[in-house]
Write an enzyme that holds these catalytic residues in place. Structure first.
Site, short mmCIF file in Angstrom:
data_model
loop_
_atom_site.label_atom_id
_atom_site.label_comp_id
_atom_site.label_asym_id
_atom_site.label_seq_id
_atom_site.Cartn_x
_atom_site.Cartn_y
_atom_site.Cartn_z
N HIS A 188 0.83 -1.21 0.00
CA HIS A 188 0.00 0.00 0.00
C HIS A 188 0.86 1.26 0.00
O HIS A 188 0.47 2.29 -0.56
CB HIS A 188 -0.93 -0.02 1.21
CG HIS A 188 -2.05 -1.00 1.06
ND1 HIS A 188 -2.60 -1.68 2.11
CD2 HIS A 188 -2.72 -1.42 -0.04
CE1 HIS A 188 -3.57 -2.47 1.68
NE2 HIS A 188 -3.65 -2.33 0.38
N GLU A 431 -8.93 -16.13 -26.52
CA GLU A 431 -7.62 -16.43 -25.95
C GLU A 431 -7.11 -17.81 -26.38
O GLU A 431 -6.00 -18.20 -25.99
CB GLU A 431 -7.69 -16.40 -24.42
CG GLU A 431 -8.14 -15.07 -23.86
CD GLU A 431 -8.49 -15.17 -22.39
OE1 GLU A 431 -7.63 -14.86 -21.56
OE2 GLU A 431 -9.63 -15.58 -22.08
N ASP A 455 -2.40 -14.90 -23.73
CA ASP A 455 -2.73 -16.32 -23.72
C ASP A 455 -2.85 -16.88 -25.13
O ASP A 455 -2.43 -18.02 -25.39
CB ASP A 455 -4.04 -16.56 -22.96
CG ASP A 455 -3.81 -16.79 -21.47
OD1 ASP A 455 -2.94 -17.62 -21.14
OD2 ASP A 455 -4.46 -16.15 -20.65
N CYS A 502 -6.89 -6.40 -25.59
CA CYS A 502 -6.56 -5.99 -24.22
C CYS A 502 -5.28 -6.61 -23.71
O CYS A 502 -4.89 -6.37 -22.56
CB CYS A 502 -7.71 -6.31 -23.27
SG CYS A 502 -8.08 -8.06 -23.17
#
Length: 541
Positions: A188, A431, A455, A502
């Site tokens: 964080h 994919e 992929d 993407c």
């Protein structure tokens, strides 16, 4: 000149005097207490005050870094409110008859040590937050604590480690950058450093010595290096790079609000990929046209050994839907398996996870795992332009099964009189080579498509992209992949449907012109890559 190499967590160049940050903590002594009940009440009051402080910190962080990143401190508050944690502390005070400060300090370190040996312990990966919370409680119990900075001038901070609540309070005009001995790139603190735009390098280990205090330092947040007492040539080079980067950022910032359109007038949409609440604020800052891929599996990975509830999933999807307004949010159902293992989902031993039980195949075997997610996505669809997408599709039967589960979720919500978008759009990820070959049939069953080039390439080549021994054979521009992308685009457009890319290739600027030429409708990339991609598109003739 001394050169040290660590882990880069926030890009940028910082040049200044090094100052070590010291927490002025008085020594926590082991003290026997006679009135145990009074000591327990003292701990309870300190805990309540810490919770109230974290509520104020949360409000501050919403203003400073946005609601998505403020969730860090909501999680810390939940840790303090956790009854098991509280009972553990109070039980030790009762049994050992020792002061609360000592019990809190030793309990935290004990819990962290235990978690390091347990595969599914929820504390794993959140050690800095656990210590941050403990220090807050100890500070309140001790009633005397000041953090010491050794200069009022702008400086580069050095520390053993830095906690999230400390990183939140950094004044960018004063803290030029920071370096630490320890820490993780996904912590964080790292998230807040990136959010505030403060260059930082962590994980320098014991080579970062206090004897360097007061010396000139350069942080190269792009390479993960620091230079102590740099020579003239290095100093000149880094100043030039810093100026060049500032000019580049300013030039890209001018593209905000501009269209993603080539010089010949061809338009292509640019959206952003996200995986967590923290990413959503970055999408807004990037000026992306929406969320092209919400990787839901990351919401599960963050929860450790606990499954997120429907309500927890809904709250994140709701934030995305409301933040994007009229822009689309494409939520991919969780793609467990492969290189994205989730502690809370037992998939058993698999010899080859990349081509094993994963994605939509898990959904077909574990409907009860996915039904809450379908419901959460549908509920969010009533609040914005939300679509749903199925990963790792290889057959029409898989799509039919996913649509059937979606209808089951719709019926449940309808019976409960819970709002959702009845006409929510459905998409599939391309994919696998199988999906490429049946893309024409798929285009008649769903509303949109997204090609996951990562992929698709490894399954086409039969090569594990994570295996370094295959680097010299692994060709991201293989002609077979280019032909597959073209085939899918043609099949999808014949049915009047939309297609996006993407995977990593979407952000590869050497491929942008090819994607424009074959009519790809949308590219979805990391938020920080949006404006660079827009610049490239606007330069295409």
């Amino acid at each position: 000149m001394i050169t040290l190499t660590g882990k880069k967590i926030s890009e940028g160049i910082a040049i200044g005097k090094l100052t070590f940050y010291k927490r002025d903590i008085k020594e926590i002594k082991r003290i026997y207490v006679k009135d145990v009940e009074k000591e327990i009440q003292r701990y309870k009051k300190a805990r309540e005050k810490a919770i109230a402080e974290l509520e104020l910190v949360y409000d501050l962080s919403v203003r400073e870094v946005g609601e998505a990143n403020a969730a860090i401190f909501e999680m810390q508050k939940e840790l303090l409110e956790n009854q098991e944690y509280t009972d553990f502390i109070m039980k030790r005070i009762l049994e050992e008859k020792l002061n609360a400060e000592y019990i809190v300090q030793t309990s935290v370190e004990q819990l962290i040590r235990i978690s390091s040996h347990q595969q599914n312990n929820p504390i794993q990966g959140k050690e800095e937050d656990v210590r941050d919370v403990a220090i807050r409680v100890i500070r309140i119990l001790s009633r005397s604590w000041k953090d010491r900075m050794l200069t009022d001038e702008p400086f580069v901070m050095a520390a053993r480690d830095i906690y999230p609540s400390e990183a939140l309070q950094f004044d960018k005009a004063k803290v030029l950058g920071f370096v630490t001995m320890y820490g993780t790139i996904n912590s964080h603190t790292a998230v807040l450093a990136r959010k505030k735009g403060i260059p930082a390098v962590i994980g320098l280990g014991e080579s970062l010595k206090e004897e360097y205090d007061g010396k000139t330092i350069i942080i190269d947040g792009y390479e993960g290096k620091i230079y102590i007492e740099p020579d003239y040539a290095t100093l000149t080079k880094m100043r030039e790079r810093k100026d060049a980067n500032l000019r580049h950022v300013r030039n890209l910032e001018r593209l905000k609000g501009k269209e993603n359109i080539t010089q010949s007038g061809q338009r292509i949409d640019i959206c952003a990929n996200v995986g967590t609440r923290e990413d959503i604020e970055n999408v807004l800052r990037s000026d992306a046209g929406g969320i092209g891929l919400f990787r839901s599996e990351f919401l599960y990975m963050e929860m450790g050994s606990k499954l997120p509830s429907e309500e927890q999933l809904f709250q994140v999807y709701k934030l995305a839907a409301e933040s994007m307004g009229a822009n689309r949010v494409v939520v991919r159902i969780a793609d467990f398996g492969g290189d994205k293992m989730v502690e809370s989902v037992d998939l058993g031993e698999q010899a080859n996870p990349a081509i094993g039980l994963r994605g939509i195949r898990i959904m077909m075997e574990k409907e009860e795992l996915f039904l809450p997610q379908f419901r959460a996505i549908l509920r969010a669809s009533a609040l914005g332009n939300v679509s749903i997408m199925f990963p790792m599709v290889t057959s029409m039967e898989e799509v039919a099964a996913a649509k059937a589960l979606l209808e089951k979720a719709k019926k449940q919500l309808k019976d409960e009189k819970t709002a959702y978008n009845e006409n929510i759009e459905i998409g599939v990820m391309i994919e696998t080579p199988a999906a490429v070959m049946i893309s024409g049939e798929l285009a008649r069953e769903v509303d949109f498509f997204s090609i996951g080039t990562n992929d698709l390439l490894q399954l086409t080549l039969g090569m594990d992209r994570e295996n370094p021994k295959l680097d010299k054979y692994y060709n991201p521009y293989h002609p077979a992949l280019m032909k597959m992308i073209r085939i899918v685009a043609n099949n999808v457009h014949l049915e009047g449907k939309r297609i996006s890319i993407c995977g990593d290739l979407a952000a590869d600027l050497s491929m942008t012109e090819f994607f424009v030429q074959i009519g790809i409708d949308e590219l979805s990339v990391a938020p920080h890559q949006v404006l660079g991609l827009r610049k490239k598109i606007r330069e295409i003739q």
